[in-house]
Design a protein around this motif. Sequence first.
Motif, mmCIF file in Angstrom:
data_model
loop_
_atom_site.group_PDB
_atom_site.id
_atom_site.type_symbol
_atom_site.label_atom_id
_atom_site.label_comp_id
_atom_site.label_asym_id
_atom_site.label_seq_id
_atom_site.Cartn_x
_atom_site.Cartn_y
_atom_site.Cartn_z
ATOM 1 N N PHE A 289 44.408 34.239 47.765
ATOM 2 C CA PHE A 289 44.556 35.684 47.796
ATOM 3 C C PHE A 289 43.701 36.304 46.703
ATOM 4 O O PHE A 289 43.628 35.773 45.587
ATOM 5 C CB PHE A 289 46.022 36.074 47.591
ATOM 6 N N GLU A 290 43.061 37.430 47.015
ATOM 7 C CA GLU A 290 42.259 38.154 46.040
ATOM 8 C C GLU A 290 43.193 38.725 44.978
ATOM 9 O O GLU A 290 44.115 39.484 45.285
ATOM 10 C CB GLU A 290 41.487 39.274 46.738
ATOM 11 N N THR A 291 42.964 38.332 43.730
ATOM 12 C CA THR A 291 43.873 38.637 42.632
ATOM 13 C C THR A 291 43.197 39.528 41.599
ATOM 14 O O THR A 291 42.015 39.371 41.331
ATOM 15 C CB THR A 291 44.294 37.320 41.940
ATOM 16 N N PHE A 292 43.957 40.454 41.030
ATOM 17 C CA PHE A 292 43.457 41.244 39.907
ATOM 18 C C PHE A 292 44.629 41.650 39.021
ATOM 19 O O PHE A 292 45.784 41.661 39.451
ATOM 20 C CB PHE A 292 42.663 42.464 40.380
ATOM 21 N N VAL A 293 44.315 41.938 37.762
ATOM 22 C CA VAL A 293 45.326 42.353 36.798
ATOM 23 C C VAL A 293 45.088 43.826 36.481
ATOM 24 O O VAL A 293 43.965 44.242 36.196
ATOM 25 C CB VAL A 293 45.255 41.510 35.507
#
Length: 105
Positions: free
Chosen positions: A90-94
Amino acid sequence: MGRGVIALMPLGAVAEGRMRPCSAGGLDILVCNVEGSVYAIENRCSHAASKLEAGKLRGHSISCPMHGARFDVRSGSPLAAPARSPIRTFETFVEGGKINIIEPK
């Protein structure tokens, strides 16, 4: 129409070199923190459907506890038999101190 964002957990919930399972948006996800980057993968081995959360994370490689299949947490690619098919990533970002993924298609 754009895809939505699914919030998973606070960034501090997953220590460096560790992983943590969660359920969000109807998905069973395993969040891995490797060398300061956060990755989200499907929490199931593509070979025997065993939960990967019980496996071992070594660098960017996670092993399945059932038969020892290994996967790259960055791409989901199988690294060792008996797995031949990749696992979902899954494309992840913070953002705002929270780990998020882009809602899958």
